[in-house]
Design an enzyme around this catalytic site. Structure first.
Site, short mmCIF file in Angstrom:
data_model
loop_
_atom_site.label_atom_id
_atom_site.label_comp_id
_atom_site.label_asym_id
_atom_site.label_seq_id
_atom_site.Cartn_x
_atom_site.Cartn_y
_atom_site.Cartn_z
N TYR A 54 2.89 10.07 -0.88
CA TYR A 54 4.05 9.56 -0.13
C TYR A 54 5.36 9.75 -0.90
O TYR A 54 6.15 8.83 -1.04
CB TYR A 54 3.86 8.07 0.18
CG TYR A 54 2.67 7.72 1.03
CD1 TYR A 54 1.93 8.68 1.71
CD2 TYR A 54 2.26 6.39 1.14
CE1 TYR A 54 0.83 8.34 2.48
CE2 TYR A 54 1.16 6.04 1.91
CZ TYR A 54 0.45 7.02 2.57
OH TYR A 54 -0.64 6.67 3.32
N ASP A 93 0.84 -1.20 0.00
CA ASP A 93 0.00 0.00 0.00
C ASP A 93 0.87 1.25 0.00
O ASP A 93 1.78 1.39 0.83
CB ASP A 93 -0.89 0.00 1.24
CG ASP A 93 -1.79 1.23 1.30
OD1 ASP A 93 -2.83 1.22 0.65
OD2 ASP A 93 -1.42 2.20 2.01
N GLN A 134 -10.23 1.64 4.17
CA GLN A 134 -9.03 1.66 5.02
C GLN A 134 -9.24 2.67 6.13
O GLN A 134 -9.62 3.82 5.89
CB GLN A 134 -7.80 2.02 4.18
CG GLN A 134 -6.51 1.97 4.97
CD GLN A 134 -5.26 2.20 4.14
OE1 GLN A 134 -4.22 2.59 4.66
NE2 GLN A 134 -5.36 1.95 2.83
#
Length: 338
Positions: A52, A47, A162
């Site tokens: 990021y 993931d 999530q």
């Protein structure tokens, strides 16, 4: 390592996943080595997110030539169609692939986000079209707001959800019940509560009580991978002594622990409260140098705080938010000078 079908996605995944934030602080070669080591230890679910930094690029390098052996999930923070497609195309390039197994709308926590996503020209239409074109296999969503997360899974638009879940943040059990009833895959982010939990064995003894919940811890070393995978090599036990140890954590954290529910937002002065409240844990996870870059905008926004107290009235945990923000800003400034 055990494997199972992930909800209604049809994807066969390892019982333990890999979260993509900690590899941010690693050199590319080391990140690639750890990712491949995790795969050889049986982890097949990875993931990451467009937000990021170079996490996607590192994963793309690690799994080039073996794409069909892993399940890759990534995310977009964009709420408009053009922005979401732009980030999707960037993710495909960075990950060196022509499809994403699970593409998630990232951190949909407030009604205004959902309204933008589902409006004409919103991200939802674009993501659905991308799925129809074969660039996305399944569509998921992430959130830190329980009420919103439950609302989202009930729309029928998503194959997975999530949400934070660990022995400190247990609110997600209600979300899990709803999701199970709809056969929606459940991803548990932050198994260590963003760094507040430092006992891995205790953390995973708790989490393994829920075998249909796919937990995605982050790893920054081969040793970290091995230490967690080894926990899964033996049958799980969760005993009375574990409950006592968990209570100790609650006693130590007290009311000063931010659960990132976002009820304190939006701030009328523009302070990015949630991210700034978690700065010490971010620095612990990412290293001070990376944290300064990652959270710099949020931390500088705290200087706009007028101490009006509105955020405190909205906080369900009665946190002294302005005071905590001041302390965190001081930590951030110290890190900035390193």
């Amino acid at each position: 390592m055990q494997y199972r079908v992930f909800g209604k996605t049809g994807l066969r995944v390892s019982e333990l996943g890999f979260g993509g934030i900690p590899i941010l602080r690693l050199e590319t070669s080391e990140a690639v080595r750890i990712l491949r080591h995790a795969f050889h230890r049986g982890i097949t679910f990875y993931d990451t997110a467009n937000a990021y930094k170079d996490s996607e690029e590192k994963m793309g390098l690690a799994f080039e030539g073996m794409r069909h052996e892993v399940i890759i999930a990534t995310k977009t923070l964009k709420r408009d169609a053009a922005g979401a497609i732009d980030q999707l195309e960037n993710s495909l390039r960075m990950l060196r692939t022509d499809y994403i197994d699970l593409y998630q709308l990232h951190q949909v926590a407030q009604a205004k986000d959902w309204e933008a996503i589902t409006a004409p020209g919103g991200a939802m239409d674009a993501v659905i079209k991308a799925q129809q074109a074969g660039k996305i296999r399944c569509i998921g969503v992430t959130s830190h707001n329980l009420e919103m997360a439950i609302r989202l899974v009930k729309t029928g638009l998503f194959s997975s959800v999530q949400f934070p879940f660990n022995f400190i943040e247990t609110e997600a059990t209600e979300l899990h019940t709803v999701s199970r009833g709809l056969n929606i895959g459940i991803l548990a982010m932050k198994p260590f509560a963003g760094g507040a939990i430092d006992d891995a064995k205790l953390a995973f003894r708790y989490l393994r009580q829920y075998p249909d919940v796919l937990t995605i811890p982050g790893y920054d070393s081969v040793e970290a991978v091995d230490s967690i995978v080894t926990i899964y090599d033996s049958p799980n036990t969760f005993e009375e002594a574990d409950k006592i140890d968990i209570e100790k954590y609650f006693s130590e954290l007290g009311k000063q622990f931010c659960r990132r529910c976002e009820y304190c937002q939006p701030c009328p002065s523009g302070v990015m409260i949630t991210l700034a409240m978690g700065y010490p844990l971010i620095a612990k996870r990412m290293s001070p140098k990376v944290a300064v870059s990652f959270a710099g905008t949020a931390m500088e926004s705290t200087t706009k705080c007028t101490e009006c107290g509105l955020c405190k009235t909205h906080c369900p945990y009665e946190l002294p938010i302005p005071e905590i923000l001041k302390k965190n800003y001081a930590i951030y400034k110290a890190h900035s000078s390193l």
